[in-house]
Design an enzyme around this catalytic site. Structure first.
Site, PDB file in Angstrom:
ATOM      1  N   TYR A 114      58.225   3.666  55.870  1.00 41.68           N
ATOM      2  CA  TYR A 114      58.561   3.258  57.231  1.00 41.68           C
ATOM      3  C   TYR A 114      59.899   3.895  57.635  1.00 41.68           C
ATOM      4  CZ  TYR A 114      54.654   0.021  56.898  1.00 41.68           C
ATOM      5  OH  TYR A 114      53.403  -0.510  56.766  1.00 41.68           O
ATOM      6  N   ALA A 154      13.151 -18.022  36.153  1.00 36.20           N
ATOM      7  CA  ALA A 154      12.907 -18.909  37.284  1.00 36.20           C
ATOM      8  C   ALA A 154      11.472 -18.764  37.775  1.00 36.20           C
ATOM      9  CB  ALA A 154      13.895 -18.609  38.403  1.00 36.20           C
TER      10      ALA A 154
END
Length: 676
Positions: free
Chosen positions: A174, A458
């Site tokens: 910056y 499952a």
């Protein structure tokens, strides 16, 4: 508590007393309004971290000069008095939880984006703040003096808004860093050249701010203590520069890196906990001022050790507090095993904000604003939820359902939970990922109404026997293997030298035990997984080639990881072949094609890393069977579409939306508005 006596010692700086040594350093969010003001959601985000026990919160950088000094798409502003009321509301909110509040003020300089500010950016010289960035124009002396005044006026607003301290950003590419750093500052006037000259502008800013805030208000200065770039400031340089800035600074926030080495600022995953505390120690020992260190600090013992050994006075934890706003209170209450640690993936935080201009999100925390408030909602009737798949997506859905009172079952075909996240963590540079599935498993263990069935497929019969009201399919994904000649006959076969990522991870220990130096490695696929494989073998001295059909590698990577990986490819001299297709697989070579030229690429080991595909072949049958019985069936995570862990975590938490859909929650009473 005694184990962490240093973490929980208060610290007084001038007239500010911080109740403990954990702070939240400034980190952009893109939560602000388009005009730069702070909204209620933004305040709530910071309040969650204050509720969690954080000692000091330094609010993300606020722009002192608009538009020239702004960065980000929705950055906070402090360049006008109109921003004071909402900032005051923030400090009031944080103070009621005992947290001290500071704010970082900043001018972006050359890091501003021309299309956003409507002008050419400004800087010390005409050097872009990053490779390929916009060329700025050098500031005139009168403009520098004007920006100094902007800092002073902004500091006055910081005091008016009720903050306890102010931070000046002089790092991370910056404006003030652009004057301090020789890679950006090529001036020949009184603001360039020597250490003293390069420090002149920041020195003027510090003095102007002290003039406004008075003698008792703490000033923090954030610096990049080592820029990690050729020709940039080293730690030794910064120690000299700070001699000209030390006076009137109370706290040094010791960070690192610039835009082109951002992986050392927003730390990449493979950097150790607290890796850069040596920089803070050097500053502390020379100037005897309060110092902050940051850098992948996730473990309480690491934080305690840094403090106990005098490396720093305060531990900055940015992404860690995004992941778990209750980090401090959990450590204080001896709940370390329930810390939801940041895995430093940089996808939802830095990746969203820097590269995509989105508001930040988090891979491991699906709700940055509500925290655990969802647990206060309880289902009003008996609801049974069956989750298929025990990866992190399925675990999040199962835990959330159980936490709001559902009878919950989790079915996993394998012997252990954790899914792909646990598998990927077997790569040495990805081991930090393991923290997430381990946390999810511990969370699941504490829920009496969650039953986990491992080594179980499952089947419809099993699922039906559990009498579900909601079925959540989270069966994940498998490696994508296209119909390339010779591929399916050889990949992952016994005695074959061609592996999928799944097979590599299965045998990762054996590969680590080998002497890999000089081995020829060919990796097909230049995405995240392919790059992980390249990194593994390159760091072990192998001769690595990468084949990618697209014009560039690293598509879809977050900004930090991409820069890190591009640096790795360069450092290890990886042979990268873009716009090149795999056309045939043989025992110890790949036939590849670039434009009209074909070539045989020989290897000792070949790896196919062409992405993942959803594993959801059972979903249509589940939907057809159970929706006829008015059971809600949802498909989430990678089994819906192979993406990132973050997407699955969010979709797992969205079980709350499915529960709302079936009317499982009490409808809150509408309250009449109170007239003013």
């Amino acid at each position: 508590m005694s184990v962490y006596e240093h973490i929980f010692q208060p610290l007084t700086v001038r007239r500010m007393t911080i109740p403990n040594r954990i702070i939240m350093p400034p980190m952009g969010t893109n939560f602000a309004e388009v005009d730069g003001s702070m909204n209620d959601e933004h305040i709530t985000y910071y309040e969650q971290r204050a509720k969690g026990g954080t000692g000091l919160i330094i609010v993300e950088n606020a722009c002192v000069s608009f538009p020239m000094g702004s960065n980000g798409t929705t950055q906070l502003r402090i360049d006008h008095d109109k921003f004071i009321p909402r900032l005051y509301k923030l400090t009031e909110t944080l103070h009621k939880h005992g947290t001290q509040a500071a704010i970082q003020i900043n001018h972006a300089g050359a890091s501003a984006v021309p299309d956003r500010i409507g002008h050419q950016p400004v800087s010390a010289s005409n050097i872009p703040s990053k490779s390929g960035g916009a060329v700025p124009r050098p500031l005139e002396k009168e403009e520098i003096l004007g920006i100094v005044e902007d800092y002073g006026k902004s500091a006055k607003r910081v005091v008016a808004a009720g903050f306890d301290a102010i931070e000046i950003h002089a790092g991370h590419s910056y404006l003030l860093n652009q004057f301090l750093s020789p890679i950006y500052n090529k001036r020949t006037d009184e603001f360039g050249g020597s250490y003293e000259n390069r420090a002149r502008f920041p020195r003027m800013v510090i003095d102007r701010i002290r003039q406004e805030v008075g003698p008792h208000f703490p000033i923090s200065l954030r610096v990049s203590a080592d820029e990690f770039v050729e020709g940039g400031n080293t730690l030794e340089d910064i120690l000299h520069i700070l001699e000209y800035l030390d006076d009137e600074v109370d706290i040094f926030n010791v960070s690192a890196a610039v835009n082109d080495t951002i992986q050392y600022q927003i730390d990449e995953m493979n950097l150790a906990d607290g890796w850069r505390s040596y920089m803070a120690k050097a500053v502390r020992e020379k100037f005897h001022k309060t110092t902050i260190t940051t850098g992948n600090v996730r473990q309480p013992l690491t934080a305690e050790k840094i403090l106990a050994e005098g490396d720093a006075d305060l531990i900055g934890m940015g992404r860690g507090l995004i992941a778990d706003p209750n980090w401090v209170n959990k450590v204080k209450d001896s709940q370390e095993d329930m810390l939801r640690k940041c895995i430093s993936c940089n996808i939802g935080c830095a990746g969203h904000r820097i590269a995509l201009n989105r508001p930040i999100r988090c891979t491991v925390n699906p709700d940055l604003f509500g925290g655990d408030a969802y647990k206060d909602r309880k289902v009003k009737k008996d609801v049974t939820v069956v989750v298929i798949g025990g990866g992190t997506t399925g675990l999040e859905a199962a835990c959330t359902a159980a936490e709001v009172g559902c009878k919950t079952f989790l079915i996993e075909e394998k012997a252990e939970l954790g899914g792909l996240a646990k598998e990927i963590s077997k790569l040495p540079d990805k081991k930090r990922i393991l923290d997430f599935p381990e946390y999810m498993e511990k969370r699941a263990e504490q829920l009496d109404n969650l039953t986990i069935l491992t080594n179980s497929r499952a089947t419809i019969a099993l699922v039906e026997s559990l009498n579900p009201d909601i079925i959540v399919n989270a069966t994940g994904s498998k490696p994508l293997l296209p119909p390339i000649e010779g591929l399916h006959d050889r990949i992952d076969k016994e005695n074959s030298s061609i592996y999928s990522i799944a097979k590599l991870l299965q045998y990762i220990d054996e590969f680590e035990a080998q002497h890999l130096e000089g081995k020829k490695i060919a990796v097909v696929g230049g995405g995240a997984v392919g790059l992980d494989v390249v990194e593994f073998f390159s760091k072990r001295g192998s001769d690595v080639s990468m084949i990618e059909m697209m014009p560039a590698v690293g598509a879809g990577l977050d900004h930090i990881t991409k820069i890190s990986m591009m640096t790795m490819l360069k450092d290890y001299e990886v042979d990268v072949r873009t716009e090149t297709a795999l056309t045939k697989v043989e025992d110890n070579s790949f036939q590849i094609k670039h434009q009209d030229e074909e070539e045989q690429m020989a290897f000792d080991y070949g790896f196919i890393c062409l992405g993942m595909r959803p594993e959801n072949k059972e979903v249509p049958e589940l939907q057809q069977y159970f929706q006829a019985n008015h059971v809600e069936v949802v498909n989430i995570g990678d089994s819906w579409g192979a993406r990132k862990i973050m997407d699955g975590t969010r979709e797992g938490r969205n079980i709350l939306t499915t529960l709302e859909k079936i009317g499982a929650f009490e409808v809150p009473e509408k309250k009449e508005a109170i007239p003013f």
